[in-house]
Design a protein around this motif. Structure first.
Motif, PDB file in Angstrom:
ATOM      1  N   PHE A   1       5.780  46.525  39.396  1.00  0.00           N
ATOM      2  CA  PHE A   1       6.893  45.883  38.289  1.00  0.00           C
ATOM      3  C   PHE A   1       6.814  44.795  39.008  1.00  0.00           C
ATOM      4  CE2 PHE A   1      11.636  45.781  37.592  1.00  0.00           C
ATOM      5  CZ  PHE A   1      10.821  46.014  36.196  1.00  0.00           C
ATOM      6  N   ALA A   2       7.818  44.776  39.550  1.00  0.00           N
ATOM      7  CA  ALA A   2       7.994  43.430  40.478  1.00  0.00           C
ATOM      8  C   ALA A   2       7.431  41.731  40.376  1.00  0.00           C
ATOM      9  CB  ALA A   2       8.585  43.594  42.302  1.00  0.00           C
ATOM     10  N   MET A   3       5.878  41.873  40.613  1.00  0.00           N
ATOM     11  CA  MET A   3       4.790  41.427  40.797  1.00  0.00           C
ATOM     12  C   MET A   3       5.189  40.792  39.233  1.00  0.00           C
ATOM     13  SD  MET A   3       2.178  42.203  43.725  1.00  0.00           S
ATOM     14  CE  MET A   3       0.534  41.515  42.330  1.00  0.00           C
ATOM     15  N   THR A   4       4.918  41.413  37.831  1.00  0.00           N
ATOM     16  CA  THR A   4       4.348  41.710  36.227  1.00  0.00           C
ATOM     17  C   THR A   4       5.343  40.987  36.391  1.00  0.00           C
ATOM     18  OG1 THR A   4       3.207  43.854  37.076  1.00  0.00           O
ATOM     19  CG2 THR A   4       3.416  43.131  34.452  1.00  0.00           C
ATOM     20  N   PHE A   5       6.673  41.765  36.562  1.00  0.00           N
ATOM     21  CA  PHE A   5       8.100  40.554  35.622  1.00  0.00           C
ATOM     22  C   PHE A   5       7.797  39.803  36.000  1.00  0.00           C
ATOM     23  CE2 PHE A   5      12.905  40.240  36.770  1.00  0.00           C
ATOM     24  CZ  PHE A   5      12.950  40.436  35.156  1.00  0.00           C
ATOM     25  N   THR A   6       7.743  39.404  37.633  1.00  0.00           N
ATOM     26  CA  THR A   6       8.062  38.200  37.857  1.00  0.00           C
ATOM     27  C   THR A   6       7.621  37.106  37.154  1.00  0.00           C
ATOM     28  OG1 THR A   6       8.710  38.840  40.728  1.00  0.00           O
ATOM     29  CG2 THR A   6       7.981  36.705  40.010  1.00  0.00           C
ATOM     30  N   VAL A   7       6.032  37.231  37.203  1.00  0.00           N
ATOM     31  CA  VAL A   7       5.416  36.301  35.922  1.00  0.00           C
ATOM     32  C   VAL A   7       5.390  36.324  34.324  1.00  0.00           C
ATOM     33  CG1 VAL A   7       2.708  36.566  35.098  1.00  0.00           C
ATOM     34  CG2 VAL A   7       3.132  37.287  37.625  1.00  0.00           C
ATOM     35  N   VAL A   8       6.388  37.492  33.969  1.00  0.00           N
ATOM     36  CA  VAL A   8       7.062  37.708  32.168  1.00  0.00           C
ATOM     37  C   VAL A   8       8.078  36.514  32.754  1.00  0.00           C
ATOM     38  CG1 VAL A   8       7.607  38.897  30.752  1.00  0.00           C
ATOM     39  CG2 VAL A   8       5.718  39.725  31.984  1.00  0.00           C
ATOM     40  N   ALA A   9       8.586  36.787  33.450  1.00  0.00           N
ATOM     41  CA  ALA A   9      10.070  36.052  33.800  1.00  0.00           C
ATOM     42  C   ALA A   9       9.624  33.882  33.930  1.00  0.00           C
ATOM     43  CB  ALA A   9      11.032  36.635  34.855  1.00  0.00           C
ATOM     44  N   LEU A  10       8.773  34.101  34.634  1.00  0.00           N
ATOM     45  CA  LEU A  10       8.523  33.238  35.036  1.00  0.00           C
ATOM     46  C   LEU A  10       7.596  32.128  33.105  1.00  0.00           C
ATOM     47  CD1 LEU A  10       6.847  32.770  38.389  1.00  0.00           C
ATOM     48  CD2 LEU A  10       9.238  31.665  37.975  1.00  0.00           C
ATOM     49  N   LYS A  11       7.150  32.410  33.078  1.00  0.00           N
ATOM     50  CA  LYS A  11       6.434  32.258  31.471  1.00  0.00           C
ATOM     51  C   LYS A  11       7.264  32.690  30.658  1.00  0.00           C
ATOM     52  CE  LYS A  11       3.631  34.019  27.813  1.00  0.00           C
ATOM     53  NZ  LYS A  11       1.975  35.335  27.477  1.00  0.00           N
ATOM     54  N   HIS A  12       8.465  33.378  30.034  1.00  0.00           N
ATOM     55  CA  HIS A  12       9.592  33.395  29.363  1.00  0.00           C
ATOM     56  C   HIS A  12      10.339  32.004  29.653  1.00  0.00           C
ATOM     57  CE1 HIS A  12      13.368  33.615  26.950  1.00  0.00           C
ATOM     58  NE2 HIS A  12      14.126  33.772  28.267  1.00  0.00           N
ATOM     59  N   ALA A  13      11.129  31.083  31.209  1.00  0.00           N
ATOM     60  CA  ALA A  13      11.525  30.029  31.575  1.00  0.00           C
ATOM     61  C   ALA A  13      10.825  29.207  30.987  1.00  0.00           C
ATOM     62  CB  ALA A  13      11.628  30.181  33.515  1.00  0.00           C
ATOM     63  N   ASP A  14       9.433  29.013  31.148  1.00  0.00           N
ATOM     64  CA  ASP A  14       8.762  27.971  31.099  1.00  0.00           C
ATOM     65  C   ASP A  14       9.208  27.651  29.245  1.00  0.00           C
ATOM     66  OD1 ASP A  14       6.698  27.487  32.789  1.00  0.00           O
ATOM     67  OD2 ASP A  14       5.223  28.734  32.791  1.00  0.00           O
ATOM     68  N   GLN A  15       8.771  28.587  28.326  1.00  0.00           N
ATOM     69  CA  GLN A  15       9.146  28.767  27.170  1.00  0.00           C
ATOM     70  C   GLN A  15      10.308  28.005  26.945  1.00  0.00           C
ATOM     71  OE1 GLN A  15       7.836  32.849  25.988  1.00  0.00           O
ATOM     72  NE2 GLN A  15       5.902  32.335  25.953  1.00  0.00           N
ATOM     73  N   LEU A  16      11.045  28.454  27.669  1.00  0.00           N
ATOM     74  CA  LEU A  16      12.627  28.379  26.916  1.00  0.00           C
ATOM     75  C   LEU A  16      12.895  26.791  27.826  1.00  0.00           C
ATOM     76  CD1 LEU A  16      15.273  29.003  26.975  1.00  0.00           C
ATOM     77  CD2 LEU A  16      15.732  29.630  28.671  1.00  0.00           C
ATOM     78  N   GLY A  17      12.246  26.541  28.537  1.00  0.00           N
ATOM     79  CA  GLY A  17      12.044  25.008  29.113  1.00  0.00           C
ATOM     80  C   GLY A  17      11.535  23.985  28.101  1.00  0.00           C
ATOM     81  N   GLU A  18      10.579  24.273  27.810  1.00  0.00           N
ATOM     82  CA  GLU A  18       9.692  23.692  26.281  1.00  0.00           C
ATOM     83  C   GLU A  18      10.602  23.699  25.575  1.00  0.00           C
ATOM     84  OE1 GLU A  18       6.280  25.711  25.966  1.00  0.00           O
ATOM     85  OE2 GLU A  18       4.924  25.421  27.561  1.00  0.00           O
ATOM     86  N   ALA A  19      11.490  24.914  24.598  1.00  0.00           N
ATOM     87  CA  ALA A  19      12.017  24.719  23.643  1.00  0.00           C
ATOM     88  C   ALA A  19      13.275  23.799  23.543  1.00  0.00           C
ATOM     89  CB  ALA A  19      12.644  26.076  23.346  1.00  0.00           C
ATOM     90  N   LEU A  20      13.414  24.169  24.963  1.00  0.00           N
ATOM     91  CA  LEU A  20      15.188  22.549  25.512  1.00  0.00           C
ATOM     92  C   LEU A  20      14.600  21.508  25.848  1.00  0.00           C
ATOM     93  CD1 LEU A  20      16.932  24.923  28.094  1.00  0.00           C
ATOM     94  CD2 LEU A  20      17.013  23.955  25.952  1.00  0.00           C
ATOM     95  N   ALA A  21      13.500  21.265  26.162  1.00  0.00           N
ATOM     96  CA  ALA A  21      12.483  19.318  25.873  1.00  0.00           C
ATOM     97  C   ALA A  21      12.441  19.396  24.840  1.00  0.00           C
ATOM     98  CB  ALA A  21      11.457  19.646  27.229  1.00  0.00           C
ATOM     99  N   ALA A  22      12.349  19.739  23.332  1.00  0.00           N
ATOM    100  CA  ALA A  22      11.850  19.431  22.012  1.00  0.00           C
ATOM    101  C   ALA A  22      13.410  19.221  21.659  1.00  0.00           C
ATOM    102  CB  ALA A  22      10.828  20.356  21.085  1.00  0.00           C
ATOM    103  N   ARG A  23      14.275  19.979  22.018  1.00  0.00           N
ATOM    104  CA  ARG A  23      15.499  19.073  21.595  1.00  0.00           C
ATOM    105  C   ARG A  23      16.153  18.412  21.998  1.00  0.00           C
ATOM    106  NH1 ARG A  23      14.586  24.816  20.517  1.00  0.00           N
ATOM    107  NH2 ARG A  23      15.221  25.356  18.934  1.00  0.00           N
ATOM    108  N   GLY A  24      15.394  18.204  23.138  1.00  0.00           N
ATOM    109  CA  GLY A  24      15.644  16.057  23.934  1.00  0.00           C
ATOM    110  C   GLY A  24      16.761  16.905  24.744  1.00  0.00           C
ATOM    111  N   VAL A  25      16.520  18.052  25.925  1.00  0.00           N
ATOM    112  CA  VAL A  25      17.794  18.273  26.606  1.00  0.00           C
ATOM    113  C   VAL A  25      16.941  17.709  28.152  1.00  0.00           C
ATOM    114  CG1 VAL A  25      18.689  19.819  27.976  1.00  0.00           C
ATOM    115  CG2 VAL A  25      18.756  20.026  24.989  1.00  0.00           C
ATOM    116  N   ASP A  26      17.815  17.391  29.131  1.00  0.00           N
ATOM    117  CA  ASP A  26      16.336  17.180  30.246  1.00  0.00           C
ATOM    118  C   ASP A  26      16.519  18.555  31.069  1.00  0.00           C
ATOM    119  OD1 ASP A  26      15.078  14.764  28.265  1.00  0.00           O
ATOM    120  OD2 ASP A  26      15.955  13.420  29.787  1.00  0.00           O
TER     121      ASP A  26
END
Length: 197
Positions: free
Chosen positions: A172-197
């Motif tokens: 569970f911990a390993m899977t959750f970590t992967v899913v959370a990191l994927k969410h963080a990547d998507q969030l980072g891409e969305a923020l970058a698309a809005r011009g937030v560095d």
């Protein structure tokens, strides 16, 4: 940014976003400054529960949100237990739980656009100090939405694990970590698309 808002007619739904965000900040600050005693932690949880039941979406939503946070709270408790002992671990976990429940309540009863606009207005006086109100408000909203989203992701991972017959905490911990990191990547891409560095 994931929207957690659910339409309703509760007193918290009718309360403007600005006072609601300010009240949330004051309550969470008070909860974090409480002494590490079980009475204070029980009081913090009672305030969060009473707010859900009497001013917010009700007992069913409180139970659902608490259930969704159980894995995050378990991880917090385990980390505190290792370094602080049983009583401090229980009281600190209860305070974290109360703060997360209140943050979730704000997001459940407030449209993100309303919250962003209120925060931008409230942060305008800090522009003289070099603070960008738009970025700061976006950061604050992102933090508020991320914790409940991680709770929901943890629930989804656990349900998927249960459907496959798995019960291991390590898996569970390993899977959750992967899913959370994927969410963080998507969030980072969305923020970058809005011009937030």
């Amino acid at each position: 940014m994931t929207a957690l808002y659910r339409p309703g007619r509760t007193p918290l739904h009718r309360l403007p976003a600005g006072p609601k965000a300010l009240g949330f900040a004051v309550v969470v600050l008070a909860v974090s400054l409480l002494p590490t005693r079980w009475e204070a932690s029980v009081a913090a949880l009672a305030v969060a529960a009473a707010t859900y039941v009497f001013l917010g979406p009700g007992l069913r939503e409180l139970v659902a949100q608490t259930y969704g946070l159980r894995w995050i709270l378990l991880i917090v408790f385990a980390g505190q237990l290792i370094f602080s002992g049983l009583m401090p671990a229980a009281t600190n976990t209860a305070r974290v739980g109360a703060a997360i429940l209140l943050a979730t309540l704000v997001m459940l009863t407030t449209r993100v656009t309303d919250l962003l606009a209120a925060l931008e207005r409230g942060l305008q006086p800090l522009r003289r100090l070099g603070v960008d109100p738009q970025r700061a408000s976006l950061l604050f909203c992102t933090v508020l939405t991320t914790v409940p989203v991680l709770g929901r992701l943890a629930l989804e991972v656990r349900e998927a694990q249960r459907a496959r017959g798995g019960r291991g905490v390590r898996i569970f911990a390993m899977t959750f970590t992967v899913v959370a990191l994927k969410h963080a990547d998507q969030l980072g891409e969305a923020l970058a698309a809005r011009g937030v560095d």
